[in-house]
Motif scaffolding. Structure first.
Motif, PDB file in Angstrom:
ATOM      1  N   UNK A 160       0.829  -1.188   0.000  1.00 48.60           N
ATOM      2  CA  UNK A 160       0.000   0.000   0.000  1.00 48.60           C
ATOM      3  C   UNK A 160       0.876   1.257   0.000  1.00 48.60           C
ATOM      4  N   UNK A 161       0.453   2.250  -0.740  1.00 47.26           N
ATOM      5  CA  UNK A 161       1.229   3.475  -0.866  1.00 47.26           C
ATOM      6  C   UNK A 161       1.429   4.142   0.489  1.00 47.26           C
ATOM      7  N   UNK A 162       2.528   4.863   0.608  1.00 52.12           N
ATOM      8  CA  UNK A 162       2.854   5.535   1.867  1.00 52.12           C
ATOM      9  C   UNK A 162       1.851   6.621   2.216  1.00 52.12           C
ATOM     10  N   UNK A 163       1.109   7.105   1.233  1.00 50.65           N
ATOM     11  CA  UNK A 163       0.136   8.176   1.467  1.00 50.65           C
ATOM     12  C   UNK A 163      -1.243   7.657   1.853  1.00 50.65           C
ATOM     13  N   UNK A 223      -4.307   6.564   4.008  1.00 47.25           N
ATOM     14  CA  UNK A 223      -4.655   6.909   5.388  1.00 47.25           C
ATOM     15  C   UNK A 223      -4.753   5.696   6.301  1.00 47.25           C
ATOM     16  N   UNK A 224      -4.989   4.522   5.739  1.00 51.49           N
ATOM     17  CA  UNK A 224      -5.064   3.309   6.550  1.00 51.49           C
ATOM     18  C   UNK A 224      -4.010   2.312   6.072  1.00 51.49           C
ATOM     19  N   UNK A 225      -3.242   1.825   7.021  1.00 55.98           N
ATOM     20  CA  UNK A 225      -2.197   0.837   6.791  1.00 55.98           C
ATOM     21  C   UNK A 225      -1.273   1.210   5.614  1.00 55.98           C
ATOM     22  N   UNK A 226      -0.647   2.391   5.680  1.00 53.66           N
ATOM     23  CA  UNK A 226       0.323   2.749   4.643  1.00 53.66           C
ATOM     24  C   UNK A 226       1.568   1.865   4.722  1.00 53.66           C
ATOM     25  N   UNK A 227       2.193   1.649   3.568  1.00 56.03           N
ATOM     26  CA  UNK A 227       3.454   0.887   3.482  1.00 56.03           C
ATOM     27  C   UNK A 227       3.314  -0.546   3.971  1.00 56.03           C
ATOM     28  N   UNK A 242      -0.301   2.584  -9.904  1.00 55.49           N
ATOM     29  CA  UNK A 242      -0.470   4.025  -9.728  1.00 55.49           C
ATOM     30  C   UNK A 242       0.185   4.411  -8.409  1.00 55.49           C
ATOM     31  N   UNK A 243       1.109   5.369  -8.438  1.00 54.67           N
ATOM     32  CA  UNK A 243       1.918   5.699  -7.268  1.00 54.67           C
ATOM     33  C   UNK A 243       1.092   6.111  -6.050  1.00 54.67           C
TER      34      UNK A 243
END
Length: 199
Positions: free
Chosen positions: A55-58, A60-64, A136-137
């Motif tokens: 999951x992308x670093x941005x 809101x839930x469980x980034x990275x 998609x980033x």
């Protein structure tokens, strides 16, 4: 007068899984997240390897955090198969085929360390693709293809850390055949009422 909806909305549910309203996706995830409709999809290639994503670093839930291929929320009045196809393209530029429910009744609640809650009726689907992912980033921070049995065993033994919903899903999917292309299709009629009443 018809309300003009601005932004992506999610479908709110009662405890039985019937639709009771909508909320902005951008505002729904808090410490008191209401129950809402979602889905998870596990995408396999022709050899039965699973597409797993970070999951992308941005987010809101469980980034990275590593997880299944992709997740999403059907919009109000949107067919769930159409929503899954849409998210596959939006997140990874992949077209899904052979879509089928495998855990049609899955539901979970999870709390992040910062107190933000996920609270979803989240049927789980399996699908295939022949497309190379182009993530998609803003949605995906990385991806890999991994044999299903290796991923399953790594999650079950905690050698691989994944999102809480993915861990719980894998625990249920572990009873399925080793070959994910041979997984039995679940009953579409077992999906939540909010899905069955669309259209």
């Amino acid at each position: 007068m018809t309300e003009i909806l601005v932004g992506e909305r999610v479908v709110l549910l009662d405890p039985a899984g019937a639709a009771v309203g909508t909320a902005l996706k951008s505002e729904v995830h808090t410490a008191r997240t209401p129950l809402h409709l979602a889905f998870s999809c596990y995408v396999f290639d022709a050899a039965g390897s699973l597409l797993v994503t970070k999951r992308a670093a941005t987010k809101p839930t469980w980034p990275d955090v590593w997880t299944n291929s992709f997740c999403g929320h059907p919009g109000p009045g949107e067919d769930i198969a159409a929503a899954i196809a849409r998210r596959g393209v939006d997140e990874l530029a992949v077209r899904v085929a052979a879509l089928r429910p495998v855990l049609p009744r899955f539901r979970y609640r999870a709390v992040m360390p910062n107190g933000v809650v996920e609270n979803e009726v989240c049927p789980v689907f399996a699908a295939t693709t022949a497309d190379p992912p182009e993530p998609h980033d803003s949605e995906v921070g990385g991806f890999e293809w991994i044999p299903w049995t290796m991923f399953r065993d790594d999650v079950l033994t905690a050698r691989r850390e994944v999102s809480p919903w993915c861990a719980w899903q894998v625990a249920e999917l572990a009873s399925f055949p080793d070959d994910p292309l041979a997984w039995p299709a679940g009953d579409w009629a077992a999906l939540p009422p909010a899905v069955l009443t669309v259209g």
